[in-house]
Design a protein around this motif. Sequence first.
Motif, PDB file in Angstrom:
ATOM      1  N   ILE A   1      28.115  20.759  36.152  1.00 26.41           N
ATOM      2  CA  ILE A   1      27.704  21.852  35.275  1.00 26.41           C
ATOM      3  C   ILE A   1      28.547  21.716  34.012  1.00 26.41           C
ATOM      4  N   PRO A   2      27.974  21.327  32.890  1.00 28.49           N
ATOM      5  CA  PRO A   2      28.781  21.082  31.698  1.00 28.49           C
ATOM      6  C   PRO A   2      29.228  22.374  31.026  1.00 28.49           C
ATOM      7  N   SER A   3      29.946  22.233  29.952  1.00 25.05           N
ATOM      8  CA  SER A   3      30.407  23.388  29.178  1.00 25.05           C
ATOM      9  C   SER A   3      29.218  24.215  28.695  1.00 25.05           C
ATOM     10  N   ASN A   4      29.437  25.512  28.587  1.00 17.83           N
ATOM     11  CA  ASN A   4      28.421  26.406  28.042  1.00 17.83           C
ATOM     12  C   ASN A   4      28.538  26.380  26.518  1.00 17.83           C
TER      13      ASN A   4
ATOM     14  N   ASP B   1      27.009  22.458  21.468  1.00 17.36           N
ATOM     15  CA  ASP B   1      27.495  21.207  20.896  1.00 17.36           C
ATOM     16  C   ASP B   1      26.930  20.043  21.705  1.00 17.36           C
ATOM     17  N   MET B   2      25.884  19.416  21.193  1.00 17.21           N
ATOM     18  CA  MET B   2      25.208  18.352  21.921  1.00 17.21           C
ATOM     19  C   MET B   2      26.106  17.143  22.165  1.00 17.21           C
ATOM     20  N   ALA B   3      27.009  16.871  21.230  1.00 15.43           N
ATOM     21  CA  ALA B   3      27.921  15.738  21.402  1.00 15.43           C
ATOM     22  C   ALA B   3      28.864  15.979  22.580  1.00 15.43           C
ATOM     23  N   GLN B   4      29.334  17.207  22.722  1.00 19.17           N
ATOM     24  CA  GLN B   4      30.224  17.531  23.836  1.00 19.17           C
ATOM     25  C   GLN B   4      29.473  17.466  25.161  1.00 19.17           C
ATOM     26  N   LEU B   5      28.276  18.033  25.182  1.00 19.47           N
ATOM     27  CA  LEU B   5      27.466  17.984  26.404  1.00 19.47           C
ATOM     28  C   LEU B   5      27.187  16.541  26.808  1.00 19.47           C
TER      29      LEU B   5
ATOM     30  N   LEU C   1      18.579  16.066  27.330  1.00 21.36           N
ATOM     31  CA  LEU C   1      19.808  15.309  27.111  1.00 21.36           C
ATOM     32  C   LEU C   1      20.328  14.745  28.428  1.00 21.36           C
ATOM     33  N   ALA C   2      20.242  15.538  29.490  1.00 19.63           N
ATOM     34  CA  ALA C   2      20.712  15.079  30.790  1.00 19.63           C
ATOM     35  C   ALA C   2      19.906  13.868  31.270  1.00 19.63           C
ATOM     36  N   ILE C   3      18.601  13.894  31.059  1.00 19.69           N
ATOM     37  CA  ILE C   3      17.759  12.763  31.453  1.00 19.69           C
ATOM     38  C   ILE C   3      18.106  11.532  30.623  1.00 19.69           C
ATOM     39  N   GLU C   4      18.349  11.737  29.345  1.00 18.39           N
ATOM     40  CA  GLU C   4      18.790  10.620  28.498  1.00 18.39           C
ATOM     41  C   GLU C   4      20.072   9.993  29.038  1.00 18.39           C
ATOM     42  N   CYS C   5      20.936  10.824  29.635  1.00 18.33           N
ATOM     43  CA  CYS C   5      22.221  10.355  30.140  1.00 18.33           C
ATOM     44  C   CYS C   5      22.172   9.892  31.592  1.00 18.33           C
TER      45      CYS C   5
END
Length: 230
Positions: A166-169, A172-176, A210-214
């Motif tokens: 569970i990433p930061s809330n 900031d897309m770069a941080q995620l 973004l998660a799928i990209e990663c």
Amino acid sequence: MTQAEQLAGIQQRIATACGKANRPLDSVTLLAVSKTFPLDRILEFRACGQTAFGENYLQESLDKITQLADHPDAPAIEWHFIGPIQSNKTKPIAENFQWVHSVDRLKIAQRLSDQRPPHLPPLKLLIQINTSGEASKSGVNPDEAVALCLAVSQLPNLKLHGLMTIPSNTDDMAQLKAEFLLCKSIFDALNAQGLQLDTLSMGMSSDLELAIECGSTCVRVGSALFGARA
């Protein structure tokens, strides 16, 4: 929108993200996060073809599972426990769920292994990684993740399938992206050691693309399907 339209909309978002990432559509599954919503809403999505549902709160989920016991759709529903796990709650989780996404201590995994009924198949397990470094958030420290996964993989009555985060809330897309890629790097390191993991549970309603990209293979979607929670 109807439940069918809401489900189709999320499936289209997943398909579009897979296309942009040059990944096959069947490489990503949808987990519908049904916590706080009544059983009739779950059954509406089940009627539209959704089978996997995620729950955070143990007593609420046990009530739903019990109410559904004699329903003809019950065998087709796959229950995932995705909330924090206390030691005194492991037995009902081991007895009633097919998947657990939120193991972050060896003690919890050992209890789940010991308490999994012998007539059931191995409990499918994910280790939660605290990629954000927030003290208030569950999950094992990334530096300790490999050792924990290797230990858990040796336990009977469990099958370690991968990782969850569970990433930061934050917006900031770069941080995620950095946090998602950290989890993916641990996943790849474990596979390089021969664990043969197949599940990376990352991404929710707001950041599933973004998660799928990663590299996510399972996105956990609640509000975009069920609506805002009270």
